[in-house]
Design a protein around this motif. Structure first.
Motif, short mmCIF file in Angstrom:
data_model
loop_
_atom_site.label_atom_id
_atom_site.label_comp_id
_atom_site.label_asym_id
_atom_site.label_seq_id
_atom_site.Cartn_x
_atom_site.Cartn_y
_atom_site.Cartn_z
N SER A 212 25.10 -21.41 13.67
CA SER A 212 26.35 -22.12 13.97
C SER A 212 27.44 -21.81 12.97
O SER A 212 28.61 -21.63 13.33
N ALA A 213 27.09 -21.76 11.68
CA ALA A 213 28.10 -21.57 10.63
C ALA A 213 28.53 -20.13 10.48
O ALA A 213 29.66 -19.85 10.06
N GLY A 214 27.62 -19.20 10.80
CA GLY A 214 27.93 -17.79 10.60
C GLY A 214 27.70 -17.35 9.16
O GLY A 214 27.05 -18.05 8.37
N GLU A 215 28.26 -16.20 8.81
CA GLU A 215 28.02 -15.60 7.50
C GLU A 215 28.99 -16.17 6.47
O GLU A 215 29.90 -15.48 5.98
N VAL A 216 28.79 -17.42 6.12
CA VAL A 216 29.64 -18.10 5.15
C VAL A 216 28.75 -18.82 4.14
O VAL A 216 27.58 -19.07 4.39
N ASP A 217 29.30 -19.15 2.99
CA ASP A 217 28.56 -19.94 2.02
C ASP A 217 28.31 -21.34 2.58
O ASP A 217 29.23 -21.98 3.09
N GLY A 218 27.06 -21.80 2.46
CA GLY A 218 26.72 -23.13 2.96
C GLY A 218 26.73 -23.18 4.48
O GLY A 218 26.35 -22.22 5.14
N PRO A 219 27.20 -24.29 5.03
CA PRO A 219 27.59 -25.53 4.35
C PRO A 219 26.38 -26.21 3.71
O PRO A 219 25.32 -26.32 4.33
N TYR A 220 26.55 -26.63 2.46
CA TYR A 220 25.44 -27.18 1.70
C TYR A 220 25.08 -28.58 2.18
O TYR A 220 25.90 -29.29 2.77
N THR A 221 23.83 -28.95 1.92
CA THR A 221 23.33 -30.25 2.38
C THR A 221 22.77 -31.10 1.25
O THR A 221 22.45 -32.28 1.47
#
Length: 278
Positions: A212-221
Motif C-alpha cells: 500500500s505504501a510503496g517504496e517509501v520509508d515507513g510508515p513506522y508503527t
C-alpha cells in the motif's frame, strides 16, 4: 449500493489496562473497527471484556506466565471457531498466536493475532524467536489452504527491509533486523528486488503495508518511549497485516493511526487499520 468494507485493525497495546487509562477507549469508540487484533494484552479475559464493553465477541489466549504477553481478537462478528495451536505439541506459544474464523456474508475470513517476541542476539531468547518463526513459516501455507481470505496481524518484531527502520545501519547486528530474521520475510512475501514481491513471491503472502505504501520509508508503527524517537519519527515498522493474495486484492485503504503528539500516545505502537472490500 456496495457493502461497507470490513475494517480490521491490529495494535500491540503494551498492557490493555494501561492503554485504556491513556485513552485507547476513545480511539476505539470513534474508529469503526469490525475486527481488532491485540497483542501484549497482559490482563485476564474478564478484564479485557470489561474494558472493551458490550457488543464485542472476544477470544483470548493469555500468556502462560501471568502478566506477560497474551493475544486476543475482538470482533463485532462472532467467531465460528478459534485455535491456539502452533508448531509441535511440545511448543508453548505462551499467548502469542491465536486464530479465529469469522463468517462475513457467505465467506469465511480467518484472522490471526500474533506476537513475535523481541529476541536477543546470542541468547536463548533468540533461539526461541527463530523457533516461533519456523513454526509460523510452516503454518502459513496451511492457513492459506484453510481459507483464501486469511490475514496474520500483529507485532512481528522484525523490520523486513531498510525502508522499515529509520536507523537501519545502526541496527544491522541487533535483534529485529538480523539477516536471518529478515530472510523469513523474504520467504513469506518475497525479497527486496524481486518483481513478484507482495505479488506471489515466496509463500505468496502479501505485506499489505508495503504494497500500500510503496517504496517509501515507513510508515513506522513503533517508537521508543525514550528520548525524541517519536518526535523525530525515528521508528520501526514491525506491525503487520500479512494477507493472502485474495484478501490483499480487496484492500481499499491502509492507515497507521500515529498519535498527533507524544503525550497523546496510549501505547508505544500505533494501530494499523485496513479496510477490506470483501
Amino acid at each position: 449500493m456496495p457493502s461497507k468494507p470490513l475494517r480490521i485493525a491490529t495494535v500491540n497495546v503494551n498492557g490493555i489496562r494501561a492503554a485504556y487509562r491513556r485513552g485507547m477507549g476513545d480511539w476505539l469508540a470513534d474508529r469503526g473497527v469490525d475486527i481488532l487484533a491485540l497483542q501484549e494484552v497482559r490482563a485476564s479475559t474478564d478484564d479485557l471484556t470489561a474494558l472493551l464493553g458490550d457488543g464485542w465477541d472476544v477470544v483470548h489466549d493469555p500468556a502462560t506466565a501471568k502478566g506477560r504477553a497474551g493475544v486476543a481478537i475482538a470482533s463485532r462478528h462472532r467467531a465460528s471457531l478459534h485455535r491456539v495451536e502452533l508448531g509441535g505439541p511440545d511448543f508453548d506459544t505462551a499467548g502469542r498466536w491465536l486464530e479465529a474464523d469469522y463468517e462475513v456474508g457467505d465467506r469465511i475470513v480467518t484472522v490471526v493475532s500474533a506476537y513475535v517476541h523481541t529476541g536477543e542476539v546470542d541468547t536463548p531468547k533468540q533461539i526461541e524467536k527463530y523457533r516461533f518463526l519456523d513454526a509460523m513459516e510452516h503454518r502459513l501455507p496451511e492457513l492459506a489452504a484453510h481459507s483464501e481470505l486469511a490475514v496474520v496481524l500483529g507485532d512481528l518484531n522484525v523490520g523486513h527491509r531498510t525502508l522499515d527502520i529509520k536507523n537501519w545501519r545502526g541496527n544491522r547486528k541487533n535483534a529485529g533486523f538480523l539477516p536471518d530474521e529478515r530472510a523469513y520475510f523474504d520467504r513469506f512475501v518475497g525479497a527486496e528486488g524481486d518483481e513478484l514481491a507482495n505479488h506471489g513471491a515466496g509463500l505468496g503472502w502479501v505485506d499489505v503495508g508495503r504494497r500500500s505504501a510503496g517504496e517509501v520509508d515507513g510508515p513506522y508503527t513503533w517508537w521508543s518511549w525514550r528520548g525524541k524517537a517519536f518526535d523525530n519519527d525515528t521508528g520501526w515498522r514491525i506491525d503487520y497485516h500479512l494477507a493472502t493474495q485474495a484478501l490483499a486484492d480487496t484492500v481499499a485503504s491502509y492507515t497507521v493511526d500515529r498519535a498527533a503528539a507524544y503525550d497523546e500516545r496510549w501505547s508505544d505502537h500505533a494501530p494499523v487499520v485496513v479496510d477490506y472490500a470483501i
